[in-house]
Design a protein around this motif. Sequence first.
Motif, PDB file in Angstrom:
ATOM      1  N   MET A   1       0.978  -1.189   0.122  1.00  0.00           N
ATOM      2  CA  MET A   1       0.039   0.130   0.049  1.00  0.00           C
ATOM      3  C   MET A   1       0.926   1.089   0.090  1.00  0.00           C
ATOM      4  O   MET A   1       0.774   2.174  -0.922  1.00  0.00           O
ATOM      5  CB  MET A   1      -0.872   0.109   1.077  1.00  0.00           C
ATOM      6  CG  MET A   1      -1.813   1.227   1.276  1.00  0.00           C
ATOM      7  SD  MET A   1      -3.198   1.236   0.126  1.00  0.00           S
ATOM      8  CE  MET A   1      -4.134   2.308   1.011  1.00  0.00           C
ATOM      9  N   ALA A   2       1.784   1.407   0.777  1.00  0.00           N
ATOM     10  CA  ALA A   2       2.632   2.547   1.090  1.00  0.00           C
ATOM     11  C   ALA A   2       3.544   2.519  -0.180  1.00  0.00           C
ATOM     12  O   ALA A   2       3.936   3.728  -0.880  1.00  0.00           O
ATOM     13  CB  ALA A   2       3.401   2.514   2.402  1.00  0.00           C
ATOM     14  N   SER A   3       4.235   1.553  -0.694  1.00  0.00           N
ATOM     15  CA  SER A   3       4.921   1.734  -1.909  1.00  0.00           C
ATOM     16  C   SER A   3       4.123   2.096  -3.107  1.00  0.00           C
ATOM     17  O   SER A   3       4.643   2.785  -3.919  1.00  0.00           O
ATOM     18  CB  SER A   3       5.570   0.224  -2.271  1.00  0.00           C
ATOM     19  OG  SER A   3       4.659  -0.779  -2.503  1.00  0.00           O
ATOM     20  N   SER A   4       2.773   1.939  -3.200  1.00  0.00           N
ATOM     21  CA  SER A   4       2.064   2.291  -4.405  1.00  0.00           C
ATOM     22  C   SER A   4       1.900   3.753  -4.246  1.00  0.00           C
ATOM     23  O   SER A   4       1.815   4.433  -5.343  1.00  0.00           O
ATOM     24  CB  SER A   4       0.793   1.709  -4.473  1.00  0.00           C
ATOM     25  OG  SER A   4      -0.078   1.728  -3.500  1.00  0.00           O
ATOM     26  N   ALA A   5       1.726   4.283  -3.071  1.00  0.00           N
ATOM     27  CA  ALA A   5       1.443   5.751  -2.843  1.00  0.00           C
ATOM     28  C   ALA A   5       2.564   6.399  -3.349  1.00  0.00           C
ATOM     29  O   ALA A   5       2.915   7.430  -3.945  1.00  0.00           O
ATOM     30  CB  ALA A   5       1.080   6.032  -1.572  1.00  0.00           C
ATOM     31  N   TRP A   6       4.022   5.880  -2.831  1.00  0.00           N
ATOM     32  CA  TRP A   6       5.235   6.417  -3.164  1.00  0.00           C
ATOM     33  C   TRP A   6       5.399   6.458  -4.766  1.00  0.00           C
ATOM     34  O   TRP A   6       5.693   7.397  -5.378  1.00  0.00           O
ATOM     35  CB  TRP A   6       6.301   5.755  -2.420  1.00  0.00           C
ATOM     36  CG  TRP A   6       6.419   6.326  -1.097  1.00  0.00           C
ATOM     37  CD1 TRP A   6       6.283   5.482   0.031  1.00  0.00           C
ATOM     38  CD2 TRP A   6       7.035   7.286  -0.686  1.00  0.00           C
ATOM     39  NE1 TRP A   6       6.516   6.248   1.079  1.00  0.00           N
ATOM     40  CE2 TRP A   6       6.900   7.563   0.770  1.00  0.00           C
ATOM     41  CE3 TRP A   6       7.286   8.793  -1.017  1.00  0.00           C
ATOM     42  CZ2 TRP A   6       7.285   8.481   1.356  1.00  0.00           C
ATOM     43  CZ3 TRP A   6       7.712   9.652  -0.567  1.00  0.00           C
ATOM     44  CH2 TRP A   6       7.604   9.680   0.768  1.00  0.00           C
ATOM     45  N   SER A   7       5.016   5.470  -5.355  1.00  0.00           N
ATOM     46  CA  SER A   7       5.332   5.120  -6.834  1.00  0.00           C
ATOM     47  C   SER A   7       4.228   6.154  -7.766  1.00  0.00           C
ATOM     48  O   SER A   7       4.693   6.537  -8.740  1.00  0.00           O
ATOM     49  CB  SER A   7       5.236   3.912  -7.288  1.00  0.00           C
ATOM     50  OG  SER A   7       3.801   3.510  -6.908  1.00  0.00           O
ATOM     51  N   ARG A   8       3.074   6.432  -7.052  1.00  0.00           N
ATOM     52  CA  ARG A   8       2.151   7.535  -7.837  1.00  0.00           C
ATOM     53  C   ARG A   8       2.623   8.816  -7.548  1.00  0.00           C
ATOM     54  O   ARG A   8       2.422   9.673  -8.418  1.00  0.00           O
ATOM     55  CB  ARG A   8       0.827   7.179  -7.020  1.00  0.00           C
ATOM     56  CG  ARG A   8      -0.309   8.171  -7.659  1.00  0.00           C
ATOM     57  CD  ARG A   8      -1.743   7.888  -6.883  1.00  0.00           C
ATOM     58  NE  ARG A   8      -1.948   6.483  -7.340  1.00  0.00           N
ATOM     59  CZ  ARG A   8      -2.884   5.783  -6.468  1.00  0.00           C
ATOM     60  NH1 ARG A   8      -3.531   6.613  -5.371  1.00  0.00           N
ATOM     61  NH2 ARG A   8      -3.219   4.605  -6.812  1.00  0.00           N
ATOM     62  N   TRP A   9       3.133   9.090  -6.428  1.00  0.00           N
ATOM     63  CA  TRP A   9       3.491  10.787  -6.274  1.00  0.00           C
ATOM     64  C   TRP A   9       4.712  11.110  -6.461  1.00  0.00           C
ATOM     65  O   TRP A   9       5.019  12.360  -6.541  1.00  0.00           O
ATOM     66  CB  TRP A   9       3.033  11.131  -4.850  1.00  0.00           C
ATOM     67  CG  TRP A   9       1.478  11.103  -4.640  1.00  0.00           C
ATOM     68  CD1 TRP A   9       0.787  10.278  -4.010  1.00  0.00           C
ATOM     69  CD2 TRP A   9       0.637  12.178  -5.145  1.00  0.00           C
ATOM     70  NE1 TRP A   9      -0.674  10.398  -3.901  1.00  0.00           N
ATOM     71  CE2 TRP A   9      -0.485  11.950  -4.872  1.00  0.00           C
ATOM     72  CE3 TRP A   9       0.915  13.325  -5.996  1.00  0.00           C
ATOM     73  CZ2 TRP A   9      -1.985  12.568  -5.059  1.00  0.00           C
ATOM     74  CZ3 TRP A   9      -0.256  14.180  -6.314  1.00  0.00           C
ATOM     75  CH2 TRP A   9      -1.366  13.788  -5.640  1.00  0.00           C
ATOM     76  N   LEU A  10       5.727  10.262  -6.341  1.00  0.00           N
ATOM     77  CA  LEU A  10       7.156  10.494  -6.732  1.00  0.00           C
ATOM     78  C   LEU A  10       7.400  10.158  -8.145  1.00  0.00           C
ATOM     79  O   LEU A  10       8.376   9.534  -8.369  1.00  0.00           O
ATOM     80  CB  LEU A  10       8.054   9.679  -5.697  1.00  0.00           C
ATOM     81  CG  LEU A  10       8.091  10.626  -4.254  1.00  0.00           C
ATOM     82  CD1 LEU A  10       9.031   9.748  -3.524  1.00  0.00           C
ATOM     83  CD2 LEU A  10       8.488  11.908  -4.603  1.00  0.00           C
ATOM     84  N   ARG A  11       7.017  10.859  -9.127  1.00  0.00           N
ATOM     85  CA  ARG A  11       7.046  10.700 -10.525  1.00  0.00           C
ATOM     86  C   ARG A  11       7.654  12.027 -11.013  1.00  0.00           C
ATOM     87  O   ARG A  11       7.145  13.037 -10.362  1.00  0.00           O
ATOM     88  CB  ARG A  11       5.911  10.131 -11.147  1.00  0.00           C
ATOM     89  CG  ARG A  11       5.684   8.785 -10.939  1.00  0.00           C
ATOM     90  CD  ARG A  11       4.456   8.344 -11.770  1.00  0.00           C
ATOM     91  NE  ARG A  11       3.267   8.840 -11.470  1.00  0.00           N
ATOM     92  CZ  ARG A  11       2.265   8.555 -12.245  1.00  0.00           C
ATOM     93  NH1 ARG A  11       2.018   7.950 -13.341  1.00  0.00           N
ATOM     94  NH2 ARG A  11       0.918   9.283 -11.875  1.00  0.00           N
TER      95      ARG A  11
END
Length: 91
Positions: free
Chosen positions: A1-11
Motif C-alpha cells: 500500500m505505501a509503496s504504491s503511494a510513493w510510486s504514484r506521487w514521486l514521478r
Amino acid sequence: MASSAWSRWLRPEVFPIFAVVGTAVGICSMQLVRNISTNPEVRVNKQNRAAGVLENFAEGERYAEHSLRKLVRNKSPEVMPSVNKFFSNPK
C-alpha cells in the motif's frame, strides 16, 4: 500500500505541482511571520496588548512602505512589457 503511494506521487510529472504548492506555502508563511513580527497592529505579548491603541504613525509607515514596495514603485505593472508593447502597438 505505501509503496504504491510513493510510486504514484514521486514521478517526474508531479514535481511542478510540488514546486508550485511549496512556493505558495512559503509565500504564505513569509507573510504570516512578517505580520506577526512587524505589523504595528498585532501585539503578541501581554505587555504590548495592555497598551491599547497607539498612534505610532512612523511605525505604521515603516510597515506599509517595505523594501519590495519601494523597489517596484516606479516600475510598470506588467509581467512581460516587451510582449505587451509588441501586441498593443501595431506598426
